[in-house]
Design an enzyme around this catalytic site. Structure first.
Site, PDB file in Angstrom:
ATOM      1  N   THR A 121      46.465  33.363 -22.613  1.00 23.70           N
ATOM      2  CA  THR A 121      46.092  34.775 -22.580  1.00 23.70           C
ATOM      3  C   THR A 121      46.721  35.540 -21.407  1.00 23.70           C
ATOM      4  O   THR A 121      47.119  36.678 -21.550  1.00 23.70           O
ATOM      5  CB  THR A 121      44.564  34.917 -22.511  1.00 23.70           C
ATOM      6  OG1 THR A 121      44.092  34.001 -21.525  1.00 23.70           O
ATOM      7  CG2 THR A 121      43.922  34.629 -23.844  1.00 23.70           C
ATOM      8  N   ASN A 122      46.746  34.913 -20.230  1.00 19.80           N
ATOM      9  CA  ASN A 122      47.392  35.533 -19.058  1.00 19.80           C
ATOM     10  C   ASN A 122      48.461  34.563 -18.561  1.00 19.80           C
ATOM     11  O   ASN A 122      48.342  34.028 -17.462  1.00 19.80           O
ATOM     12  CB  ASN A 122      46.397  35.772 -17.918  1.00 19.80           C
ATOM     13  CG  ASN A 122      45.153  36.479 -18.386  1.00 19.80           C
ATOM     14  OD1 ASN A 122      45.230  37.523 -19.015  1.00 19.80           O
ATOM     15  ND2 ASN A 122      44.002  35.901 -18.091  1.00 19.80           N
ATOM     16  N   GLY A 220      35.096  29.028 -16.584  1.00 22.08           N
ATOM     17  CA  GLY A 220      34.496  28.986 -17.915  1.00 22.08           C
ATOM     18  C   GLY A 220      34.780  30.214 -18.753  1.00 22.08           C
ATOM     19  O   GLY A 220      35.441  31.158 -18.324  1.00 22.08           O
ATOM     20  N   CYS A 253      39.181  37.349 -20.237  1.00 15.36           N
ATOM     21  CA  CYS A 253      37.864  36.783 -20.568  1.00 15.36           C
ATOM     22  C   CYS A 253      36.720  37.566 -19.933  1.00 15.36           C
ATOM     23  O   CYS A 253      35.560  37.350 -20.276  1.00 15.36           O
ATOM     24  CB  CYS A 253      37.791  35.314 -20.187  1.00 15.36           C
ATOM     25  SG  CYS A 253      38.343  35.015 -18.506  1.00 15.36           S
ATOM     26  N   GLU A 344      31.822  35.914 -27.744  1.00 20.81           N
ATOM     27  CA  GLU A 344      33.054  36.375 -27.089  1.00 20.81           C
ATOM     28  C   GLU A 344      34.130  36.688 -28.132  1.00 20.81           C
ATOM     29  O   GLU A 344      34.358  35.915 -29.061  1.00 20.81           O
ATOM     30  CB  GLU A 344      33.571  35.297 -26.128  1.00 20.81           C
ATOM     31  CG  GLU A 344      34.794  35.743 -25.347  1.00 20.81           C
ATOM     32  CD  GLU A 344      35.364  34.638 -24.458  1.00 20.81           C
ATOM     33  OE1 GLU A 344      35.804  34.952 -23.343  1.00 20.81           O
ATOM     34  OE2 GLU A 344      35.389  33.463 -24.886  1.00 20.81           O
ATOM     35  N   THR A 599     -11.554  22.122  36.344  1.00 22.05           N
ATOM     36  CA  THR A 599     -11.123  20.735  36.557  1.00 22.05           C
ATOM     37  C   THR A 599      -9.662  20.790  36.985  1.00 22.05           C
ATOM     38  O   THR A 599      -8.966  21.783  36.742  1.00 22.05           O
ATOM     39  CB  THR A 599     -11.214  19.881  35.269  1.00 22.05           C
ATOM     40  OG1 THR A 599     -10.413  20.495  34.257  1.00 22.05           O
ATOM     41  CG2 THR A 599     -12.648  19.738  34.788  1.00 22.05           C
ATOM     42  N   HIS A 723       1.544  10.115  26.397  1.00 22.01           N
ATOM     43  CA  HIS A 723       0.494  10.904  25.763  1.00 22.01           C
ATOM     44  C   HIS A 723       0.281  10.486  24.313  1.00 22.01           C
ATOM     45  O   HIS A 723      -0.847  10.505  23.821  1.00 22.01           O
ATOM     46  CB  HIS A 723       0.801  12.407  25.869  1.00 22.01           C
ATOM     47  CG  HIS A 723       0.210  13.030  27.094  1.00 22.01           C
ATOM     48  ND1 HIS A 723       0.742  12.836  28.348  1.00 22.01           N
ATOM     49  CD2 HIS A 723      -0.903  13.800  27.278  1.00 22.01           C
ATOM     50  CE1 HIS A 723       0.005  13.474  29.237  1.00 22.01           C
ATOM     51  NE2 HIS A 723      -1.005  14.076  28.616  1.00 22.01           N
ATOM     52  N   HIS A 737      -9.351  10.952  28.251  1.00 14.04           N
ATOM     53  CA  HIS A 737      -7.899  11.163  28.157  1.00 14.04           C
ATOM     54  C   HIS A 737      -7.151  10.661  29.399  1.00 14.04           C
ATOM     55  O   HIS A 737      -6.168   9.914  29.293  1.00 14.04           O
ATOM     56  CB  HIS A 737      -7.642  12.658  27.933  1.00 14.04           C
ATOM     57  CG  HIS A 737      -6.198  13.018  27.901  1.00 14.04           C
ATOM     58  ND1 HIS A 737      -5.329  12.480  27.000  1.00 14.04           N
ATOM     59  CD2 HIS A 737      -5.473  13.870  28.686  1.00 14.04           C
ATOM     60  CE1 HIS A 737      -4.115  12.983  27.213  1.00 14.04           C
ATOM     61  NE2 HIS A 737      -4.193  13.830  28.235  1.00 14.04           N
TER      62      HIS A 737
END
Ligand SMILES: [Fe+2]
Length: 875
Positions: A121-122, A220, A253, A344, A599, A723, A737
């Site tokens: 086509t092209n 596509g 296309c 198409e 504390t 920790h 702790h």
């Protein structure tokens, strides 16, 4: 190799191998070319293409019998001039793009040999386009044109090759197969020296390219819907559609396939089409077209109609139309196999649909899009931005063209600023690898040279910190209309609340909210928020230890941002700058938070952390955000003078652990180091005095400062594996702790000082430095030692001696926990410790097995080995 390729004659294989070998050699030579070299070749190629545009168009028409000479010439010109205009200033050799602020450089590397299939086509325009792209990117191309467009493409390749060669391109850079044989394609698609297949053509060719196992650029099929909306410029739309759909007799296309017209303008639009040379088919004529130009078996267009004039098609199928008819327009009632003309049609037959509403129009366009055109092109004519946006949202197309023609618009560079191309990527919807207009960047391997970056660091502290004896008097300077004091029963009993009350300015309305002395629960927080709302507090004074201050932080958050979801905000994160949840940023700053710590340990008065207990789910969650940091911290030793010995020891050790962990954290910086180191020095000097002489005001004051300073360090550098271990162990066995930290501390220092099994990824650290940091701390404490190992060991010993002086348990076994019991708990303990976020800033990444080892070291207790870099116990 496939069977068909394997059946190739030896001579043919030798021929194909010769082509590949030639292309490979050319590509190898090409790698030595500079940007200037290739640009010097590209320009004359473009000029040659322009000069030969009509000649090549004529050859294409003669050979393919498709399309329009003038349009084909125009396509050849777009393929050269427009493409050149886009690529001429683009860098495609060496460093092509630089992002200095990101430390990134993109380097271009050619692909090598490209095997290229071109369409009927092209034909010549696609060859010209690909030749220009290939030279610009230093690639060699072997062309395999469509069998019915062989000679014109061969001529186009020849013109491009000879021009390129004349201006310095490597010999053999372009070749064109001398004849057409499907087996050649199969052989070359599978050839190890072909780097990329660039397939422009029908679905069969594209599928073969993608099935070859090679990287492929395949594009596509299309089925372009056009929505002609009632606000559109109708004259422009009609001219654009006719121009585009008849361009090269509809062979592109991207050209229009079904035009969906709003009911209100349907008649007037059709009249405009008719006035400009379109033939509007009646029902019978439409039925004739449906069964003639579309293959009733396959539902696809008839190849005999492709690229033919409207009048020729009309004659072919037996329709009577005016001699100047440009376009056949056939009204359809729907989309799909029952409406053959909705597919198409690469010829000047355009389906038309009358839509009763915008929703219906969009639905039909989507249906057309899905009927063979996914990912390709769609067109909308409208002046209504909302409809244009909606169209863009619902249509799956790589090119959504607004108020412009489909075919010539999709090329790019003519009606819009898209990249000029002759190859339209259709994305995954069209079974392609890209939605782009294929261009030079698809012919390159783009390498990224990424320099090491440093994460931005910070040092954030409360606006105001008041310290030393009677620092609480600074409350007088802080004007407030309504202050709510959050505290616990002990503070009331000890008279601390009264001390605070006396310091608040006389006109202040004061409400005291007493909460339990435990980690805050949601219920406690919400009661506090109710009080803040009731008294319209503009100031919150949190007077107490870590749990009281944490409660006040969360109350303030919910007071100022009632919609804040505490559970969501507590979501785990690895890097505070990248975490998933966002704390409220547009909250109203309704109340100043003043934290008065009672504390000398957690340092919550300056930290951005708050622990919340979720009793219903039996767990604790930690909130962390700098917006939680109190506005004002008051570090007044009068509130800690009466701390009992046990609490003095526990909180003091917690403070030391914060400082030691912050010092070796992967987020440590000179800013945090200065605080961490000073806190360590103060603890070693003043904690024993504070413990043994509780009335020593200087020692109490310095320990209170130390806790705050250590907290400033870990607020910005975080803590570590100590920790993580202490949190898991403390929660499981109900151990305070600080005490839990003490059990782990010497072992963790030795662990971090040895060579890691796994390093912690850390862009801010240059090399492993934890052992050196410990050695610096040992020097600061004057512990002696000649080598780093000796200094680390001296620090471990000094830490053990300090713990001994504080009479804290020195092993888990000392707590009366049996070996069996501890062993039973170990799987869960190590799992929880590994889940704890604290170690994420630890200098070495702990393996679960190492966490287990550390737990057992803490179980057995004292005597961390003096062996270089080892954690082996001596007793
Ligand atoms: Fe802590």
């Amino acid at each position: 190799m496939t069977t068909s390729a394997a059946s190739l004659h030896q001579e043919r294989i030798a021929y194909l191998e010769g082509l590949v070998s030639q292309a490979r050699t050319a590509a190898a030579v090409f790698t030595q070319y500079t940007q200037e070299d290739v640009d010097r070749i590209v320009k004359p190629m473009v000029v040659a293409g322009l000069e030969q545009a009509q000649h090549l168009a004529r050859l294409a028409i003669e050979e393919t019998k498709l399309g329009v000479l003038e349009d084909k010439a125009l396509k050849n010109m777009v393929a050269t001039e427009f493409v050149y205009n886009y690529v001429k200033d683009k860098r495609t050799v060496g460093a092509i793009r630089e992002f200095p602020e990101r430390g990134l450089v993109e380097m271009a590397e050619p692909i090598g040999v490209i095997f290229s299939l071109t369409p009927i086509t092209n034909p010549t325009s696609t060859v010209l386009f690909k030749c220009i792209m290939a030279i610009k990117t230093r690639n060699a191309v072997i062309f395999s044109p469509h069998p019915n467009a062989w000679h014109c493409c061969y001529e186009a390749v020849k013109i491009m090759y000879e021009t390129a060669l004349k201006h310095g391109a490597p010999e053999g850079v372009f070749t064109c197969l001398e004849s057409h044989d499907l087996q050649d394609n199969v052989y070359l698609m599978g050839h190890k020296d072909v780097g990329l297949i660039d397939a422009t053509g029908g679905p069969g060719v594209v599928r073969a390219a993608y099935s070859s196992g090679k990287p492929a650029l395949g594009v596509g099929a299309g089925n372009t819907p056009v929505y002609l909306e009632k606000t559109a410029d109708l004259n422009m739309a009609v001219v654009d559609i006719i121009t585009s759909k008849t361009f090269d007799n509809g062979t592109i296309c991207a050209s229009e396939q079904t035009v969906v017209i709003d009911d209100e303008i349907y008649e007037v639009v059709l009249k405009k089409f008719a006035d400009l040379g379109a033939h509007i088919c009646n029902k019978k004529e439409t039925e004739i077209l449906e069964r003639t130009v579309i293959d009733p078996e396959t539902g696809f267009m008839q190849p005999t109609a492709v690229g033919q004039k409207a009048t020729d098609i009309a004659r072919m199928v037996g329709l009577s139309v005016k001699p100047n008819t440009k376009l056949l327009m056939a009204p359809i009632q729907g989309v799909g196999r029952k409406h053959p003309l909705s597919v198409e049609k690469l010829f000047p037959v355009l389906a038309v649909y009358r839509a009763k509403s915008v929703d219906e129009a969009l639905k039909v366009c989507v249906d057309v899009n899905h009927a063979g055109g996914l990912g390709h092109t769609a067109v909308v004519f409208s002046r209504n931005d909302a409809i244009i946006q909606k169209f863009g949202e619902v249509i799956n197309a790589g090119r959504i063209l607004v108020n412009s023609p489909g075919s010539i618009g999709a090329f790019g560079g003519v009606y819009n600023d898209m990249v000029p191309t002759f190859s339209f990527g259709c994305g995954t919807g069209g079974g392609n690898s890209t939605t782009d207009n294929v261009n030079v960047y698809h012919y390159l391997n783009i390498k990224r040279v990424a320099r090491r970056t440093q994460a931005h660091m910070w040092f954030r502290v409360p606006n105001q910190i008041y310290f030393n004896l009677n620092a609480v008097e600074n409350l007088r300077r802080l004007a407030s209309r309504s202050t709510v004091v959050i505290t616990n029963p002990a503070m009331e009993q000890m008279g601390h609340v009264d001390v605070v009350r006396r310091q608040l300015p006389p006109q202040t309305l004061i409400h005291v909210s007493v909460i339990p002395d435990a980690e805050p629960e949601v219920k406690t927080v919400m009661e506090g928020v109710a009080a803040l709302n009731f008294y319209k507090a503009d100031q919150i004074v949190a007077l107490g230890g870590g749990s009281v201050i944490d409660a006040a932080k969360i109350m303030k958050l919910k007071y100022e941002s009632p919609e804040a979801d505490l559970e969501e905000l507590a979501a785990p994160f690895m890097d505070i700058r990248k975490r998933v949840v966002e704390y409220p940023t547009e909250k109203v700053h309704r109340a100043r938070l003043i934290a008065i710590s009672t504390t000398s340990g957690t340092g919550s008065e300056v930290t951005p952390f708050a622990v919340l207990s979720d009793k219903e789910r039996g767990r604790k969650v930690t909130l962390a955000d700098y917006s939680l940091t109190p506005d004002v911290a008051i570090v007044d030793p009068q509130f800690v003078m009466s701390m009992p010995k046990g609490l003095t020891a526990d909180t003091g050790i917690d403070c030391l652990t914060h400082a030691l962990e912050a010092a070796v954290s992967i987020y440590a910086s000179p800013y945090t180091d200065s605080n961490a180191m000073q806190a360590i020095r103060l603890v070693f000097k003043y904690l024993p005095i504070s413990y043994n002489h509780p009335d020593d005001e200087e020692a109490r004051s310095m320990m209170h400062n130390a806790a705050c300073i250590a907290a400033i360090a870990f607020s910005n550098a975080a803590v570590g594996v100590n920790h993580a271990l202490a949190h898991a162990f403390g929660a499981r066995f109900g151990v305070a702790h600080g005490r839990a930290n003490a059990l782990m501390l010497p072992h963790v220092i030795a662990y971090n000082a040895s060579v890691p099994t796994k390093f912690m990824p850390s862009p801010n650290q240059r090399g492993y430095v934890a052992h050196k940091k410990y050695a610096t701390i040992a020097d600061l404490l004057g512990l002696g030692g000649d080598t780093i190992e000796e200094k680390v060991q001296n620090l471990v010993t000094a830490t053990e001696q300090l713990l001994d002086q504080l009479a804290v348990p020195r092993s888990i076994a000392d707590l009366g926990i049996s070996t069996e019991n501890f062993e039973r708990a170990m799987p869960e303990l190590s799992k929880i410790a590994f889940d704890d976020p604290s170690w994420r800033s630890n200098p070495r990444m702990p393996l679960v097995s190492e966490l287990v080892e550390l737990f057992w070291s803490a179980y057995h207790g004292r005597g961390v080995a003096k062996t270089k870099g080892s954690r082996k116990q001596t007793a």
